[in-house]
Enzyme design. Structure first.
Site, PDB file in Angstrom:
ATOM      1  N   LEU A 144      -3.479   0.535   3.865  1.00 33.60           N
ATOM      2  CA  LEU A 144      -3.019   1.943   3.860  1.00 33.60           C
ATOM      3  C   LEU A 144      -1.488   2.182   5.351  1.00 33.60           C
ATOM      4  O   LEU A 144      -1.814   3.453   5.885  1.00 33.60           O
ATOM      5  CB  LEU A 144      -3.472   3.209   4.058  1.00 33.60           C
ATOM      6  CG  LEU A 144      -4.439   3.391   2.246  1.00 33.60           C
ATOM      7  CD1 LEU A 144      -5.440   4.311   2.596  1.00 33.60           C
ATOM      8  CD2 LEU A 144      -3.294   3.492   1.032  1.00 33.60           C
ATOM      9  N   SER A 181       2.132   1.144  -5.909  1.00 27.67           N
ATOM     10  CA  SER A 181       2.437   1.326  -4.792  1.00 27.67           C
ATOM     11  C   SER A 181       2.034   0.616  -3.851  1.00 27.67           C
ATOM     12  O   SER A 181       0.876  -0.126  -4.277  1.00 27.67           O
ATOM     13  CB  SER A 181       1.799   3.061  -4.335  1.00 27.67           C
ATOM     14  OG  SER A 181       1.539   3.262  -2.876  1.00 27.67           O
ATOM     15  N   GLY A 199      -1.937  -6.784 -13.497  1.00 23.94           N
ATOM     16  CA  GLY A 199      -1.715  -7.737 -13.457  1.00 23.94           C
ATOM     17  C   GLY A 199      -0.463  -7.886 -14.873  1.00 23.94           C
ATOM     18  O   GLY A 199      -0.099  -9.162 -15.659  1.00 23.94           O
ATOM     19  N   CYS A 237      -8.976   3.322  -2.866  1.00 21.62           N
ATOM     20  CA  CYS A 237      -8.566   2.204  -2.359  1.00 21.62           C
ATOM     21  C   CYS A 237      -9.464   1.511  -1.745  1.00 21.62           C
ATOM     22  O   CYS A 237      -9.895   1.844  -0.694  1.00 21.62           O
ATOM     23  CB  CYS A 237      -7.287   2.438  -1.027  1.00 21.62           C
ATOM     24  SG  CYS A 237      -6.733   1.192   0.155  1.00 21.62           S
TER      25      CYS A 237
END
Length: 303
Positions: free
Chosen positions: A73, A21, A244, A130
């Site tokens: 966001l 996302s 990664g 987040c």
């Protein structure tokens, strides 16, 4: 012929490769490059109950072997998504999952309710991790009681696949993974970005407007794999690994450490075709090493 199908606790993926996302928009943005229905799944842009402007610019910065972001966001809210975005993506033939975030438990619940009503969205990724918002977000994912409160409340109103995205900015990620499993999570995804910062020596000021932001890219991979392995020892539900992943070898390493599937994030900014190459690379690896199915890779690391 290698079987690439993965059963993610009832959510069937045609292969183990998904997009992370915030790095793949709503999927439409990549349609000019390839047919995204060939992927195991797409995690659409983070979605909140109400419209969010996100953080002020500058909010992205390149770092050695990675990227810092503090987008915050930015989105137009779940009702806009349901009315405007969903009709455009609902017929894409892959798992289109919505990343759900909020500042309060009630916001998570109300957002999940709206997404639950969308027939062709088979699951959500509950973002309790987040690091780029001033309230909520990561705060819910950094302790067992707060993580449990959100997952428990959402589980009561959401009856499809519930994936919970975990924060690496904690002391014991396995403990939190076990707590969300015990309270209704169908799977966990990890890791979200690590908290980092950058300073401009010429101006003597922080590079990001928010001072700190989330670090992603190759620099975080060893930490991400370690955490996937730790969580795999603690839970029975599937793990979706990320952090990664730049090529098929990276993805295979996550699966060997215990991930059932992977999400590709920062690499999408470098090569829009990277996910397709990773699917092909996993198939080739399985074929060359005697694996009849991709599922045989899960936890196959020898210690």
């Amino acid at each position: 012929m290698v079987d690439l199908n993965i059963n993610l606790n009832g959510l069937n993926l045609k292969n183990p490769v998904m997009t992370a996302s915030g790095t793949f928009g709503y999927g439409e943005e990549f349609m000019d490059f390839f047919d995204i229905s060939c992927l195991g799944g797409v995690l659409v842009k983070g979605t909140t109950l109400n419209h969010r402007e996100g953080n002020p610019y500058p909010r992205m910065a390149e770092t050695p072997q990675g990227m810092l972001n503090a987008v915050g966001l930015q989105n137009k809210g779940v009702h806009y998504f349901a009315d405007t975005i969903y009709p455009r993506i609902k017929d894409i033939k892959t798992n289109m999952l919505v990343n759900v975030s909020g500042s309060t438990v009630d916001e998570y619940v109300e957002t999940a309710k709206v997404v639950n009503s969308l027939e062709n969205i088979p699951g959500i990724e509950l973002n309790i991790s987040c690091p780029n918002v001033k309230e909520g977000g990561m705060a819910f994912g950094t302790s067992c009681p707060s993580a449990v409160a959100v997952v428990n409340a959402v589980r009561k109103v959401y009856d499809k696949h519930l994936m919970v995205k975990l924060s690496p900015n904690v002391t014991d990620i396995a403990e939190i993974a076990k707590a969300v499993e015990d309270n209704g999570a169908d799977s966990v995804s990890l890791i979200n970005t690590l908290l980092g910062m950058a300073v401009n020596a010429k101006t003597r000021r922080p590079v990001l407007s928010t001072i700190t932001g989330g670090l992603s890219g190759p620099a975080v991979k060893p930490i991400a794999i370690r955490m996937v392995w730790q969580v795999a020892q603690a839970v029975k539900i599937p793990i979706v690994g990320m952090g990664g992943i730049m090529n098929a070898t990276d993805a295979i390493e996550f699966m060997l450490a215990g991930a059932s599937a992977v999400q590709v994030g920062t690499a999408n900014f470098i090569d829009p075709m990277v996910t397709v190459k990773i699917v092909e690379g996993i198939e080739q690896y399985c074929d060359e090493n005697g694996f009849e199915s991709a599922s045989e890779l899960i936890g196959a690391m020898q210690v």
